[in-house]
Motif scaffolding. Structure first.
Motif, PDB file in Angstrom:
ATOM      1  N   TYR A 144       6.428 -10.957  -8.119  1.00 25.46           N
ATOM      2  CA  TYR A 144       6.194 -11.973  -7.096  1.00 25.46           C
ATOM      3  C   TYR A 144       5.337 -11.444  -5.950  1.00 25.46           C
ATOM      4  CZ  TYR A 144       9.701 -14.374  -9.773  1.00 25.46           C
ATOM      5  OH  TYR A 144      10.369 -14.966 -10.810  1.00 25.46           O
ATOM      6  N   THR A 145       5.556 -10.203  -5.567  1.00 22.30           N
ATOM      7  CA  THR A 145       4.741  -9.602  -4.514  1.00 22.30           C
ATOM      8  C   THR A 145       3.298  -9.463  -4.974  1.00 22.30           C
ATOM      9  OG1 THR A 145       6.700  -8.373  -3.785  1.00 22.30           O
ATOM     10  CG2 THR A 145       4.577  -7.642  -2.945  1.00 22.30           C
ATOM     11  N   SER A 198       2.627  -2.461  -4.268  1.00 26.51           N
ATOM     12  CA  SER A 198       1.940  -3.461  -5.089  1.00 26.51           C
ATOM     13  C   SER A 198       0.441  -3.446  -4.817  1.00 26.51           C
ATOM     14  CB  SER A 198       2.483  -4.859  -4.807  1.00 26.51           C
ATOM     15  OG  SER A 198       3.827  -4.952  -5.176  1.00 26.51           O
ATOM     16  N   VAL A 251       7.244  -5.483   9.046  1.00 25.11           N
ATOM     17  CA  VAL A 251       6.859  -6.125   7.782  1.00 25.11           C
ATOM     18  C   VAL A 251       7.069  -5.156   6.629  1.00 25.11           C
ATOM     19  CG1 VAL A 251       4.938  -7.132   6.495  1.00 25.11           C
ATOM     20  CG2 VAL A 251       5.221  -7.668   8.913  1.00 25.11           C
ATOM     21  N   THR A 252       6.713  -3.901   6.816  1.00 28.03           N
ATOM     22  CA  THR A 252       6.892  -2.898   5.763  1.00 28.03           C
ATOM     23  C   THR A 252       8.370  -2.702   5.445  1.00 28.03           C
ATOM     24  OG1 THR A 252       5.153  -1.742   6.977  1.00 28.03           O
ATOM     25  CG2 THR A 252       5.880  -0.737   4.970  1.00 28.03           C
ATOM     26  N   THR A 253       9.217  -2.802   6.471  1.00 28.96           N
ATOM     27  CA  THR A 253      10.656  -2.653   6.257  1.00 28.96           C
ATOM     28  C   THR A 253      11.223  -3.864   5.519  1.00 28.96           C
ATOM     29  OG1 THR A 253      10.823  -1.372   8.290  1.00 28.96           O
ATOM     30  CG2 THR A 253      12.861  -2.264   7.404  1.00 28.96           C
ATOM     31  N   MET A 254      10.786  -5.037   5.907  1.00 36.29           N
ATOM     32  CA  MET A 254      11.302  -6.258   5.286  1.00 36.29           C
ATOM     33  C   MET A 254      10.747  -6.477   3.872  1.00 36.29           C
ATOM     34  SD  MET A 254      13.471  -7.634   7.259  1.00 36.29           S
ATOM     35  CE  MET A 254      13.618  -9.279   6.640  1.00 36.29           C
ATOM     36  N   TYR A 255       9.537  -6.026   3.639  1.00 37.92           N
ATOM     37  CA  TYR A 255       8.875  -6.209   2.342  1.00 37.92           C
ATOM     38  C   TYR A 255       8.391  -4.852   1.831  1.00 37.92           C
ATOM     39  CZ  TYR A 255       8.930 -10.968   4.085  1.00 37.92           C
ATOM     40  OH  TYR A 255       9.327 -12.165   4.603  1.00 37.92           O
ATOM     41  N   THR A 294       7.454  -5.856  -9.568  1.00 39.10           N
ATOM     42  CA  THR A 294       6.732  -6.351  -8.387  1.00 39.10           C
ATOM     43  C   THR A 294       5.983  -7.641  -8.678  1.00 39.10           C
ATOM     44  OG1 THR A 294       4.792  -5.027  -8.933  1.00 39.10           O
ATOM     45  CG2 THR A 294       6.436  -4.007  -7.486  1.00 39.10           C
ATOM     46  N   LEU A 341       7.921  -3.589  -1.096  1.00 41.90           N
ATOM     47  CA  LEU A 341       7.067  -3.543  -2.282  1.00 41.90           C
ATOM     48  C   LEU A 341       5.624  -3.927  -1.982  1.00 41.90           C
ATOM     49  CD1 LEU A 341       9.439  -5.152  -4.914  1.00 41.90           C
ATOM     50  CD2 LEU A 341       8.987  -2.739  -4.539  1.00 41.90           C
ATOM     51  N   LEU A 342       5.346  -4.356  -0.772  1.00 43.36           N
ATOM     52  CA  LEU A 342       4.010  -4.828  -0.424  1.00 43.36           C
ATOM     53  C   LEU A 342       2.967  -3.717  -0.557  1.00 43.36           C
ATOM     54  CD1 LEU A 342       2.956  -7.567   0.499  1.00 43.36           C
ATOM     55  CD2 LEU A 342       3.148  -6.780   2.835  1.00 43.36           C
ATOM     56  N   LEU A 360       4.286 -14.078   5.999  1.00 44.53           N
ATOM     57  CA  LEU A 360       5.574 -13.565   5.524  1.00 44.53           C
ATOM     58  C   LEU A 360       6.568 -13.697   6.675  1.00 44.53           C
ATOM     59  CD1 LEU A 360       4.386 -10.316   3.744  1.00 44.53           C
ATOM     60  CD2 LEU A 360       5.064 -12.442   2.664  1.00 44.53           C
TER      61      LEU A 360
END
Length: 157
Positions: A138-139, A113, A103-107, A136, A109-110, A75
């Motif tokens: 695409y994630t 999901s 990564v959690t801030t940028m994504y 959600t 919904l990770l 990612l």
């Protein structure tokens, strides 16, 4: 003797063609609006409905080598490991490693999901039977593909 006579008066209603056209257009728009609302708010099939329909049909469960298997997701500039724990015939847990705050801030919904996938895996017999929500999509598909990649390593040859 006088009779009582009632005079009936005839009422004429005059409609202009513009009024008829406007009324037909208005009724057409109302019907279109109702159709759009019905489509928008149609309830998607839930995981339990999908699971109950799958139990009716006989499926062969894959056989796994028990253990934890991983695959990677890239990612941006970050690489995450998707850790899949399996027993003989089912997925027990899916987790992410190398997940940091950026990564959690940028994504965002990770994590949600992944939690939804872990919850749904309790009710389905295969990763292919999972249903993903539109929010959600695409994630979830990214995570499901990584899980499938890890499961390919776990399948008994």
């Amino acid at each position: 003797m006088r009779g009582i006579f009632y005079m009936a008066s005839t009422k004429l209603i005059v409609l202009k063609s513009k009024e008829i056209i406007y009324t037909v257009i208005f009724l057409g728009l109302v019907a279109l609006f109702i159709i759009i609302l019905t489509i928008m708010f149609k309830k998607p099939a839930t995981v339990s409905e999908t699971a109950s329909s799958n139990t009716a049909s006989e499926t062969t469960e894959p056989s796994y080598n028990p253990g934890t298997y991983d695959s990677t997701i890239t990612l941006g500039e970050s690489t995450l490991s998707v850790m899949v724990t399996v027993d003989d015939h089912s997925i027990q847990d899916v987790a992410l490693s190398n997940l940091d705050e950026s990564v959690t801030t940028m994504y965002p919904l990770l994590s949600s999901s992944l939690e939804a996938i872990n919850t749904d895996l309790q009710y389905v017999s295969s990763i292919d039977d999972l249903t993903v929500s539109g929010d959600t999509k695409y994630t979830s598909m990214l995570l499901i593909n990584a899980i499938k990649e890890a499961l390919a390593k776990a399948v008994v040859q």
